[in-house]
Enzyme design. Structure first.
Site, short mmCIF file in Angstrom:
data_model
loop_
_atom_site.label_atom_id
_atom_site.label_comp_id
_atom_site.label_asym_id
_atom_site.label_seq_id
_atom_site.Cartn_x
_atom_site.Cartn_y
_atom_site.Cartn_z
N ARG A 122 -10.63 -11.14 -6.53
CA ARG A 122 -10.80 -9.73 -6.91
C ARG A 122 -11.78 -9.60 -8.07
O ARG A 122 -12.57 -8.66 -8.12
CB ARG A 122 -9.43 -9.13 -7.27
N LYS B 211 -11.20 -3.52 -10.58
CA LYS B 211 -10.41 -3.55 -11.81
C LYS B 211 -11.38 -3.53 -12.99
O LYS B 211 -11.96 -4.56 -13.34
CB LYS B 211 -9.53 -4.81 -11.84
N GLU C 93 -2.82 6.38 -6.32
CA GLU C 93 -2.07 5.44 -7.15
C GLU C 93 -1.93 6.02 -8.54
O GLU C 93 -2.33 7.16 -8.78
CB GLU C 93 -2.76 4.06 -7.18
C1 PLP Z 1 -4.21 -4.03 -12.00
C2 PLP Z 1 -4.06 -2.75 -11.30
C3 PLP Z 1 -3.03 -2.55 -10.37
C4 PLP Z 1 -1.97 -3.59 -10.08
O1 PLP Z 1 -2.50 -4.71 -9.45
P1 PLP Z 1 -1.72 -6.10 -9.43
O2 PLP Z 1 -2.68 -7.05 -8.82
O3 PLP Z 1 -0.52 -5.90 -8.61
O4 PLP Z 1 -1.37 -6.41 -10.85
C5 PLP Z 1 -2.98 -1.33 -9.72
N1 PLP Z 1 -3.87 -0.35 -9.97
C6 PLP Z 1 -4.86 -0.50 -10.86
C7 PLP Z 1 -5.81 0.60 -11.09
C8 PLP Z 1 -4.99 -1.70 -11.55
O5 PLP Z 1 -5.98 -1.84 -12.44
#
Ligand code: PLP
Length: 341
Positions: free
Chosen positions: A82, A184, A220
């Site tokens: 990622r 991210k 989300e």
């Molecule tokens: C990090 C993050 C998540 C959660 O991802 P994980 O890999 O499960 O920790 C969800 N949404 C956003 C915007 C994130 O930055």
């Protein structure tokens, strides 16, 4: 290994400086080997690309102690992949997954004294990140970059028991329809700060963002994906190109199908459907799953039948199974729990 004298059970989710961080530099088109450093500070040019144009991406994962005393990390290969995707989207050089995994091993080993003991509920949070470091003033990607992993011990997310969250349908957008919502990056978090402070001021714990194009579909929260359980016990989670592909969510979907014999579906979820669900939870590395008890859509309150006072029964099963795998109490799929030391 002598552990640090820390009150593990009472740690919060804050930054505590540890002894070592991993640092690698990209210059003249290549990454150096990287090394551990005891210096927690970074000196940057005033005009560096990260400061002026927010060219930075990050990851988040945890190291913890299993029931049988091993120090492990959970699916770090997916964090490595990622990070590659996030970096590519912001025109940053890729930090190769293989080097990423080596760096994770190194930095956890070096900070082993900060990895909380089994049963404390605490863990060592790893924050890999990367940024454009050399000066730019005309808009273009940097040519020099730094990749780092900092670590900090963090406490159990649910201190003093689970408290289901109250969330609101949010009028601000988290990400543009064809933007960077699926990577991210700090820029998405900067976008969410106004909305989350506003939500807290109005008594809500979190924001449910809608898709920016039609404002009809659930996406989300600022930092976690969302899962729903239907009244007939099926797992449903939003499908969208502008949400972050959560590793926790992907793991929950697989646990539902392979361990709990549940149906799991990734599909668009309309805001009008919310009242039909039995349970709802937020998922991410930090809390694994946080139950949602109430969703407020512009004054209209939707109370989830299961989960107003505690985690709903299906959510609880998913939570117990996934954390059981993480802690080494249940055998996980190949490659999920990776031993560091
Ligand atoms: C990090 C993050 C998540 C959660 O991802 P994980 O890999 O499960 O920790 C969800 N949404 C956003 C915007 C994130 O930055």
């Amino acid at each position: 290994m002598e552990k640090k004298n820390i009150d593990w059970g009472n740690l919060g989710f804050g930054y505590i400086q540890t002894d070592y961080r991993f640092v690698s530099n990209f210059k003249d088109g290549k990454w150096d080997d990287g090394e551990l450093s005891t210096d927690a500070n970074i000196v940057l040019n005033e005009c560096s690309c990260v400061l002026q144009y927010a060219q930075t991406v990050f990851e988040g994962l945890k190291a913890y102690t299993t029931e049988d005393g091993r120090t492990v990390v959970f699916r770090p290969d997916l964090n490595g992949e990622r990070l590659e995707q996030s970096a590519a989207r912001l025109k940053m050089p890729v930090y190769p997954k293989e080097k990423f995994l080596e760096a994770v091993q190194k930095v956890v080993k070096a900070n082993e004294a900060f990895v909380p003991p089994y049963g404390s509920g605490a863990s060592l949070y790893l924050r890999p990140y990367m940024f454009g470091s050399d000066p730019v003033i005309g808009v273009k990607p940097a040519t020099e970059y730094q990749f780092r992993i900092l670590t900090t011990p963090v406490g159990p997310y649910f201190k003093g028991g689970v408290k289901p969250l109250t969330v609101r349908i949010c009028d601000y957008d988290r990400a543009a329809p064809h933007g960077t919502g699926n990577i991210k990056a700090g820029l998405n978090y900067a976008m969410s700060l106004f909305a989350i402070v506003d939500a807290h001021e109005k008594g809500f714990d979190e924001n449910f963002y809608l898709d920016a194009a039609t404002r009809t579909k659930i996406e989300e929260t600022g930092g976690a994906n969302i899962i729903f359980i239907t009244k007939d016990g099926k797992l449903v989670t939003p499908k969208s190109d502008s949400i972050l592909p959560s590793i926790t969510r992907r793991s929950i979907v697989q646990v539902a199908r392979e361990y709990l014999d549940m149906e799991a579906e990734e599909r668009e979820i309309h805001v009008d459907e919310l009242a039909d669900f039995a349970e709802c939870g937020l998922c991410g590395t930090a809390a694994v799953i946080s139950p949602v008890g109430k969703i407020v859509d512009h004054g209209k309150e939707i109370c989830l039948p299961a989960g107003m006072t505690d985690m709903g029964p299906v959510t609880k099963k998913l939570y117990d199974t996934l954390t059981g795998i993480q802690m080494g109490r249940i055998k996980g799929p190949e490659g999920w729990v990776v031993e560091v030391c």
